[in-house]
Motif scaffolding. Structure first.
Motif, PDB file in Angstrom:
ATOM      1  N   THR A   1     -17.911 -13.488  11.198  1.00 27.07           N
ATOM      2  CA  THR A   1     -18.742 -14.536  12.193  1.00 27.07           C
ATOM      3  C   THR A   1     -20.319 -14.403  11.941  1.00 27.07           C
ATOM      4  O   THR A   1     -20.704 -13.164  11.934  1.00 27.07           O
ATOM      5  N   PRO A   2     -20.823 -15.265  11.659  1.00 32.71           N
ATOM      6  CA  PRO A   2     -22.286 -15.291  11.329  1.00 32.71           C
ATOM      7  C   PRO A   2     -22.926 -15.331  12.452  1.00 32.71           C
ATOM      8  O   PRO A   2     -23.759 -16.151  12.815  1.00 32.71           O
ATOM      9  N   THR A   3     -23.083 -13.921  13.129  1.00 32.64           N
ATOM     10  CA  THR A   3     -24.264 -13.774  14.185  1.00 32.64           C
ATOM     11  C   THR A   3     -24.873 -12.629  14.136  1.00 32.64           C
ATOM     12  O   THR A   3     -24.459 -11.919  13.182  1.00 32.64           O
ATOM     13  N   LEU A   4     -25.687 -12.378  14.820  1.00 32.31           N
ATOM     14  CA  LEU A   4     -26.581 -11.204  14.994  1.00 32.31           C
ATOM     15  C   LEU A   4     -25.968 -10.131  16.179  1.00 32.31           C
ATOM     16  O   LEU A   4     -26.533  -9.071  16.086  1.00 32.31           O
ATOM     17  N   LYS A   5     -24.906 -10.725  16.677  1.00 35.64           N
ATOM     18  CA  LYS A   5     -24.445  -9.726  17.664  1.00 35.64           C
ATOM     19  C   LYS A   5     -23.841  -8.302  17.050  1.00 35.64           C
ATOM     20  O   LYS A   5     -23.294  -8.335  16.050  1.00 35.64           O
TER      21      LYS A   5
ATOM     22  N   TYR B   1     -31.367  -7.385   9.547  1.00 39.98           N
ATOM     23  CA  TYR B   1     -31.581  -8.522   9.057  1.00 39.98           C
ATOM     24  C   TYR B   1     -33.224  -8.944   8.801  1.00 39.98           C
ATOM     25  O   TYR B   1     -33.425  -9.670   7.865  1.00 39.98           O
TER      26      TYR B   1
ATOM     27  N   ASN C   1     -10.695 -11.764  21.105  1.00 35.27           N
ATOM     28  CA  ASN C   1     -12.061 -11.956  21.356  1.00 35.27           C
ATOM     29  C   ASN C   1     -12.219 -11.658  22.613  1.00 35.27           C
ATOM     30  O   ASN C   1     -13.190 -12.219  23.573  1.00 35.27           O
TER      31      ASN C   1
ATOM     32  N   LYS D   1     -28.477  -8.217  21.506  1.00 34.51           N
ATOM     33  CA  LYS D   1     -28.877  -9.178  20.714  1.00 34.51           C
ATOM     34  C   LYS D   1     -30.316  -9.461  20.873  1.00 34.51           C
ATOM     35  O   LYS D   1     -31.147  -9.672  19.924  1.00 34.51           O
TER      36      LYS D   1
ATOM     37  N   GLN E   1     -26.678  -2.667  12.319  1.00 35.18           N
ATOM     38  CA  GLN E   1     -26.418  -4.073  12.372  1.00 35.18           C
ATOM     39  C   GLN E   1     -25.539  -4.569  11.101  1.00 35.18           C
ATOM     40  O   GLN E   1     -26.060  -4.161   9.896  1.00 35.18           O
TER      41      GLN E   1
ATOM     42  N   LYS F   1     -19.447  -8.849   8.281  1.00 30.99           N
ATOM     43  CA  LYS F   1     -18.989  -9.674   9.542  1.00 30.99           C
ATOM     44  C   LYS F   1     -18.180 -11.032   9.086  1.00 30.99           C
ATOM     45  O   LYS F   1     -18.863 -11.821   8.322  1.00 30.99           O
TER      46      LYS F   1
ATOM     47  N   ALA G   1     -23.666 -10.598   8.201  1.00 34.56           N
ATOM     48  CA  ALA G   1     -22.887 -11.680   7.874  1.00 34.56           C
ATOM     49  C   ALA G   1     -23.210 -12.285   6.284  1.00 34.56           C
ATOM     50  O   ALA G   1     -24.298 -11.851   5.933  1.00 34.56           O
TER      51      ALA G   1
ATOM     52  N   ASN H   1     -15.734 -11.642  24.754  1.00 38.38           N
ATOM     53  CA  ASN H   1     -16.385 -12.950  24.859  1.00 38.38           C
ATOM     54  C   ASN H   1     -15.940 -13.730  26.153  1.00 38.38           C
ATOM     55  O   ASN H   1     -16.344 -14.509  26.413  1.00 38.38           O
TER      56      ASN H   1
END
Length: 391
Positions: free
Chosen positions: A279-283, A250, A91, A105, A297, A277, A300, A94
């Motif tokens: 990872t449950p993010t909106l990234k 989303y 990662n 984001k 997008q 994804k 997730a 990050n």
């Protein structure tokens, strides 16, 4: 002196030049070491730096600047996919949050980037760049989604097996009407019409795709529409969507599912095939958003299941994400082999951009951060129970 030796010496000179600029080099080198990468090392996955500005640019700009520096020729790796796989495995992006990542984001949170008024933008930016180009990169059917590899030895076989698997999961019968949301160049429509004698209506937001799909499906019971999914109001026996949901966003998942429910017969099945994804993010990766898929997008799982609830019964969920790594690398080899015929038209920067796109996506599936899901959904539940067909 060979070209490769010359480049390596240039890389080492660049590295020596930046030794005094430890403010930028040391953090980048430390992060690379954590990923098992040596700057200007001799392994295929190592980074070769050709411009000393690479360190500062990457540290301040994150994944967007890192990808742009590759496009500009400031660095390279013999095995780009392996290099990016190692970085994604830790990662790397990050470790040093950047403004570009935060802005992507924030835009997704504040605006509906996939609204109907913007629906055709990705078609113009990505899918309309040239049918001949995509024909050279993809399989003979021009399937631009993940192949199914358990019993395949070639890309052509993997894509044919995927199309056959989809038809079997829907249990297609002669004469049925099928809606294909995001039909691409008509690969599924043509296969289903030829092998299962069904009528297919395909929707695409790409003019180039629509034109070629109509030509490829001429003489078959196939209708290709240049139309946003929200404008479809017909009723169909089954619905399929292969690799389009990544463009929905989303904020629109609920509306998308409402459209599918509205267009599906009471006893029909809806097969949704999408990248997802871990990872449950909106990234969203800012480099991909800027250069490859504007307004895209990756969903997730939790966002998909929320949109499904009270609209559909989940009959089956199938994950074969590792097959996308193999598919992308097959596309990469085809693209690289065909590049001489496109180099003058597209130019060196496009070549490096496309290499980075295919390699970074393959790496993301290799880490399992990205998945490939096939959902089979019904409106009221299959009365006798749904059984996934064997392939």
């Amino acid at each position: 002196m060979s070209e490769s030796t010359s480049k390596l010496e240039t890389a080492r000179d660049a590295s020596r030049t930046t030794v005094g600029a430890g403010l930028w080099t040391r953090p980048v080198q430390a992060l690379a070491r954590k990923a098992g990468i040596t700057i200007n090392g001799d392994q295929p996955g190592d980074i070769q730096v050709y411009d000393r500005r690479f360190f500062r640019r990457s540290l301040l700009g994150g994944s967007l600047a890192f990808g742009e520096a590759y496009m500009d020729g400031w660095w390279d790796a013999e095995r780009l996919d392996e290099c990016l796989y190692r970085l994604l495995s830790i990662n790397a992006d990050n470790h040093y949050p950047t403004l570009s990542a935060m802005m992507v984001k924030l835009r997704a949170l504040l605006f509906n980037l996939q609204a109907a008024s913007r629906a055709f933008q990705v078609g113009e930016a990505h899918y309309d760049i040239g049918n001949d180009f995509f024909r050279a990169m993809l399989d003979q059917r021009m399937v631009y989604t993940c192949g199914y590899w358990p019993y395949a030895h070639t890309l052509d076989e993997a894509q044919e097996h995927k199309l056959e698997l989809v038809c079997r999961k829907l249990d297609l019968k002669p004469g049925q009407r099928v809606l294909d949301i995001g039909c691409g160049w008509g690969s599924f429509a043509r296969y289903a019409a030829e092998h299962y004698d069904v009528h297919v209506t395909g929707l695409t937001i790409s003019k180039e795709q629509a034109e070629l799909a109509r030509a490829e499906c001429r003489g078959l019971p196939v209708e290709i529409r240049l139309q946003d999914y929200r404008d479809c109001n017909d009723t169909f026996d089954h619905i399929v969507s292969l690799g389009m949901f990544e463009h929905v966003g989303y904020k629109n998942y609920g509306e998308y599912m409402d459209v599918a429910r509205r267009c599906l017969s009471d006893d029909g099945l809806f097969l949704l095939h999408t990248i997802g994804k871990y990872t449950p993010t909106l990234k969203t990766d800012p480099w991909i958003a800027r250069y490859i898929f504007p307004n895209g997008q990756i969903p997730a799982l939790r966002f998909i299941t929320r949109a499904i609830e009270r609209r559909f019964v989940l009959e089956d969920l199938h994950n074969f994400g590792p097959d996308y790594d193999r598919t992308l690398m097959a596309w990469y080899r085809n693209f690289h082999a065909a590049w001489p015929q496109f180099s003058e038209q597209y130019g060196e920067r496009f070549y490096r951009m496309w290499k980075y796109y295919l390699s970074s996506c393959a790496a993301a599936f290799r880490t399992r951060e990205l998945q490939l899901w096939q959902f089979v959904l019904s409106k009221h539940g299959v009365a006798s129970g749904y059984r996934r067909p064997a392939y």
